[in-house]
Every structure is written in C-alpha cells, then in structure tokens.
Design a protein around this motif. Structure first.
Motif, PDB file in Angstrom:
ATOM      1  N   GLY A   8     -26.812 -28.746 -13.206  1.00  0.00           N
ATOM      2  CA  GLY A   8     -27.828 -29.760 -12.979  1.00  0.00           C
ATOM      3  C   GLY A   8     -29.233 -29.206 -13.096  1.00  0.00           C
ATOM      4  N   THR A   9     -30.205 -30.103 -12.945  1.00  0.00           N
ATOM      5  CA  THR A   9     -31.624 -29.743 -12.970  1.00  0.00           C
ATOM      6  C   THR A   9     -32.162 -29.734 -11.547  1.00  0.00           C
ATOM      7  N   PRO A  10     -32.806 -28.664 -11.105  1.00  0.00           N
ATOM      8  CA  PRO A  10     -33.316 -28.608  -9.724  1.00  0.00           C
ATOM      9  C   PRO A  10     -34.264 -29.772  -9.424  1.00  0.00           C
ATOM     10  N   LYS A  11     -34.087 -30.357  -8.229  1.00  0.00           N
ATOM     11  CA  LYS A  11     -34.924 -31.461  -7.775  1.00  0.00           C
ATOM     12  C   LYS A  11     -35.621 -31.069  -6.491  1.00  0.00           C
ATOM     13  N   ARG A  12     -36.892 -31.397  -6.387  1.00  0.00           N
ATOM     14  CA  ARG A  12     -37.665 -31.108  -5.181  1.00  0.00           C
ATOM     15  C   ARG A  12     -37.917 -32.376  -4.382  1.00  0.00           C
ATOM     16  N   THR A  13     -37.007 -33.299  -4.464  1.00  0.00           N
ATOM     17  CA  THR A  13     -37.064 -34.541  -3.706  1.00  0.00           C
ATOM     18  C   THR A  13     -35.695 -34.806  -3.108  1.00  0.00           C
ATOM     19  N   GLY A  14     -35.639 -35.748  -2.168  1.00  0.00           N
ATOM     20  CA  GLY A  14     -34.374 -36.074  -1.529  1.00  0.00           C
ATOM     21  C   GLY A  14     -34.113 -35.196  -0.317  1.00  0.00           C
ATOM     22  N   PHE A  15     -33.006 -35.503   0.381  1.00  0.00           N
ATOM     23  CA  PHE A  15     -32.653 -34.805   1.612  1.00  0.00           C
ATOM     24  C   PHE A  15     -31.138 -34.632   1.653  1.00  0.00           C
ATOM     25  N   VAL A  16     -30.683 -33.432   1.981  1.00  0.00           N
ATOM     26  CA  VAL A  16     -29.249 -33.144   2.017  1.00  0.00           C
ATOM     27  C   VAL A  16     -28.886 -32.454   3.327  1.00  0.00           C
ATOM     28  N   PHE A  17     -27.860 -33.007   3.998  1.00  0.00           N
ATOM     29  CA  PHE A  17     -27.244 -32.374   5.157  1.00  0.00           C
ATOM     30  C   PHE A  17     -25.765 -32.181   4.839  1.00  0.00           C
ATOM     31  N   ILE A  18     -25.230 -31.015   5.128  1.00  0.00           N
ATOM     32  CA  ILE A  18     -23.808 -30.740   4.909  1.00  0.00           C
ATOM     33  C   ILE A  18     -23.198 -30.305   6.232  1.00  0.00           C
ATOM     34  N   GLU A  19     -22.261 -31.099   6.731  1.00  0.00           N
ATOM     35  CA  GLU A  19     -21.649 -30.885   8.049  1.00  0.00           C
ATOM     36  C   GLU A  19     -22.719 -30.708   9.124  1.00  0.00           C
ATOM     37  N   GLY A  20     -23.799 -31.492   9.020  1.00  0.00           N
ATOM     38  CA  GLY A  20     -24.858 -31.475  10.020  1.00  0.00           C
ATOM     39  C   GLY A  20     -25.942 -30.448   9.799  1.00  0.00           C
ATOM     40  N   ARG A  21     -25.794 -29.607   8.813  1.00  0.00           N
ATOM     41  CA  ARG A  21     -26.797 -28.569   8.544  1.00  0.00           C
ATOM     42  C   ARG A  21     -27.742 -29.038   7.448  1.00  0.00           C
ATOM     43  N   TYR A  22     -29.054 -29.004   7.728  1.00  0.00           N
ATOM     44  CA  TYR A  22     -30.043 -29.380   6.725  1.00  0.00           C
ATOM     45  C   TYR A  22     -30.120 -28.292   5.658  1.00  0.00           C
ATOM     46  N   ILE A  23     -30.068 -28.699   4.402  1.00  0.00           N
ATOM     47  CA  ILE A  23     -30.165 -27.775   3.263  1.00  0.00           C
ATOM     48  C   ILE A  23     -31.565 -27.897   2.680  1.00  0.00           C
ATOM     49  N   SER A  24     -32.244 -26.773   2.543  1.00  0.00           N
ATOM     50  CA  SER A  24     -33.631 -26.792   2.085  1.00  0.00           C
ATOM     51  C   SER A  24     -33.739 -27.015   0.583  1.00  0.00           C
ATOM     52  N   LEU A  25     -34.896 -27.532   0.182  1.00  0.00           N
ATOM     53  CA  LEU A  25     -35.220 -27.709  -1.234  1.00  0.00           C
ATOM     54  C   LEU A  25     -35.296 -26.356  -1.936  1.00  0.00           C
ATOM     55  N   PRO A  26     -35.138 -26.383  -3.286  1.00  0.00           N
ATOM     56  CA  PRO A  26     -34.780 -27.517  -4.163  1.00  0.00           C
ATOM     57  C   PRO A  26     -33.279 -27.752  -4.179  1.00  0.00           C
ATOM     58  N   TYR A  27     -32.858 -28.906  -4.722  1.00  0.00           N
ATOM     59  CA  TYR A  27     -31.449 -29.256  -4.802  1.00  0.00           C
ATOM     60  C   TYR A  27     -30.993 -29.275  -6.258  1.00  0.00           C
ATOM     61  N   THR A  28     -29.913 -28.556  -6.510  1.00  0.00           N
ATOM     62  CA  THR A  28     -29.311 -28.552  -7.841  1.00  0.00           C
ATOM     63  C   THR A  28     -27.882 -29.058  -7.718  1.00  0.00           C
ATOM     64  N   VAL A  29     -27.611 -30.192  -8.355  1.00  0.00           N
ATOM     65  CA  VAL A  29     -26.283 -30.800  -8.312  1.00  0.00           C
ATOM     66  C   VAL A  29     -25.522 -30.363  -9.554  1.00  0.00           C
ATOM     67  N   SER A  30     -24.401 -29.683  -9.361  1.00  0.00           N
ATOM     68  CA  SER A  30     -23.610 -29.175 -10.477  1.00  0.00           C
ATOM     69  C   SER A  30     -22.150 -29.582 -10.315  1.00  0.00           C
ATOM     70  N   ARG A  31     -21.441 -29.501 -11.417  1.00  0.00           N
ATOM     71  CA  ARG A  31     -19.991 -29.727 -11.384  1.00  0.00           C
ATOM     72  C   ARG A  31     -19.294 -28.477 -11.868  1.00  0.00           C
ATOM     73  N   LYS A  32     -18.297 -28.055 -11.118  1.00  0.00           N
ATOM     74  CA  LYS A  32     -17.464 -26.918 -11.527  1.00  0.00           C
ATOM     75  C   LYS A  32     -16.016 -27.374 -11.443  1.00  0.00           C
ATOM     76  N   GLY A  33     -15.373 -27.513 -12.599  1.00  0.00           N
ATOM     77  CA  GLY A  33     -14.010 -28.024 -12.602  1.00  0.00           C
ATOM     78  C   GLY A  33     -13.971 -29.420 -12.044  1.00  0.00           C
ATOM     79  N   ASN A  34     -13.167 -29.645 -10.998  1.00  0.00           N
ATOM     80  CA  ASN A  34     -13.061 -30.968 -10.379  1.00  0.00           C
ATOM     81  C   ASN A  34     -13.895 -31.092  -9.114  1.00  0.00           C
TER      82      ASN A  34
END
Length: 286
Positions: free
Chosen positions: A41-67
């Motif tokens: 993916g392309t890094p994004k410096r917008t949006g907000f992501v929490f994973i299992e309650g933990r805030y993940i800091s910018l930037p966000y890169t959404v990628s696919r690996k296999g399935n």
C-alpha cells in the motif's frame, strides 16, 4: 527516575505487550503467499487505527500478504481462511462483472453524534459464502510482539535435534485453479483498497479478533480524541473509562472496546500527541 516509577513503567509496558499479543489471527501460510503474492500500500498520514485497544501511530500502510490484510506489518484481518474446507471450488464463485458491488456490513444503531458508524463481526465482508477471519488457533495466543508484527517464529527442536512430532505435521494443501486464484486475489485487494481509502478519508478503525471491528468517520473520531487521553489517564476500570467517555458525549465506544483501551491505558501519551497534531492542523486551516 526512582525505582517505584521504573516498576510502574515496566508493568505498564508489559500490559501493552500482553494485550496486543494475546489475541491473534492465524499466521499467513507460505503457500498462500506463493499462490496470491503480495500487494503493497501507499503510506497515509490520515485516519486512526487501534488494534486490540492499542493506538497505532502514523503513518499507516495497508498491505496484503497472501490471504491476510496488514496495517504497518500487523495482521488485522484474514477474510478467507487458507484451508481446503474454506477454499474449495464450490465456495469461490467465478469472476463477476460488477467488481464494485457494495460491501455488506452489519448495521448498528446510530450514535448520538449523528455520524455514520459501522461495526462488523469477524466474518467475511463480501458475499462469497467463505468463512472469514477465524479465531486464533491453538498455540497462537500469547505470542511475542515481534510475532504479531510478522516476524518469523522460531520452532522448538527436540533433544535428538529433530522437530517434535507435532511440528512434522503439515497443513493440507489448498488446490486452486489459476482462475480461482485470480478471483480470490481480486477480492482481497478490494478489501485492502477500501481500508486504504477509509484511512485517506480520516476514518477510525478499532480492530479486534475477540469482538470484531468498529469503524467510524472523522466526525466520530475527533470528539473521541478530544477527551480520550484524560479519560484513559484517570479511569480506574474499563467501566469507569466508558462512563468518562459517556459524560463527554462519546457513546459509540462499547464496554468491550473500552476494556481493550483500558488495558493499553499508557497509550494516553501517544494519543495526546496525536490530538496535538490534529489541533495544529485545524489551526493551520483557519
């Protein structure tokens, strides 16, 4: 720093480590990566992501690996389990002409903020009949943080230098035609692209293997970030955290999500930093 403070920091870090690593999706098999490849993916410096309650800091890169779908190297969704039972010719339909069909989501009651809010249980987000994100398989819970971030795990070795018998067992191979691989890859890349587009629009995502995904717009996220740092800092329990948020007019975050947030309450410092960034960006626009 006194010894008491050192102990508090260590205990807090340990709670963050446990809360993030204790619930995981199955690892993406090498067979799936060989069959479907990867999409970066392309890094994004917008949006907000929490994973299992933990805030993940910018930037966000959404990628696919296999399935698997990953954000910053952390797997957040596995829409199709890589098993012969889930991926058979009868469960993967032929390619459709309308590839832009709307995603099916589970409707929830609107919040008092009058902002669109979407929740989705860990099931397939497209109408394929395929079993979606599976709960952690035996042995996946409690892995290290490096494992959650996609680092290769080290297999234990028996006293005779050979792998224990249980490690010799291989997962049954998934046999797909080239057409089925292409269709599956297309659907997975559509899911990846939708997350990337949502983050580009400033949306907020709470990912959890335990109780599904919560998704809202920037209009939902902004009031939350205005009060969340102090609420996390001074709350004494998950219920207390939820009460703090309710008193400030934030009522879309349920108790399950508050429980995850509370277990990562030392994140209030990173969340406060992000709030300052938001305020500076908003001030620059006026």
């Amino acid at each position: 720093m006194c010894r008491k403070h050192i102990i508090v920091v260590c205990v807090g870090f340990f709670s963050i480590l446990v809360s993030v690593s204790r619930a995981q999706l199955p690892e993406v098999p090498g067979e799936a990566i060989d069959a479907l490849g990867m999409t970066l993916g392309t890094p994004k410096r917008t949006g907000f992501v929490f994973i299992e309650g933990r805030y993940i800091s910018l930037p966000y890169t959404v990628s696919r690996k296999g399935n698997g779908i990953f954000i910053n190297r952390i797997q957040v969704e596995q829409p199709f389990a890589w098993t012969p039972e889930a991926l058979t010719p009868s469960t993967i339909p032929p390619p459709k002409t309308d590839v832009d069909a709307p995603v099916k989501t589970e409707e929830v009651k609107p919040s008092s903020l009058d902002t669109p809010l979407e929740t989705a249980a860990p099931v397939s987000v497209i109408d394929t009949g395929v079993v979606a994100s599976q709960p952690p398989t035996e042995g996946t819970a409690g892995k290290t943080l490096d494992s959650l971030f996609g680092e290769p795990a080290t297999n234990s070795v028996g006293v005779d230098g050979k792998n224990p018998p249980e490690l010799e067992k291989k997962t049954p191979s998934v046999v797909l035609t080239q057409t089925q691989k292409d269709e599956l890859r297309k659907k997975l890349d559509m899911i990846r692209a939708r997350y990337e587009l949502g983050l580009a629009r400033g949306e907020i995502y709470f990912f959890s293997v335990k109780h599904g995904r919560v998704n809202g717009t920037y209009g939902t996220a902004r009031p939350l970030f205005a009060v969340l740092p102090e609420a996390l800092r001074y709350s004494q329990s998950p219920q207390d955290l939820m009460n703090h948020l309710r008193q400030k007019g934030v009522d879309f975050v349920d108790l399950a999500t508050c429980t995850d947030l509370y277990q990562n309450r030392l994140n209030f410092m990173a969340i406060n930093d992000r709030r300052r960034m938001i305020e500076l960006d908003e001030a620059a626009k006026h």
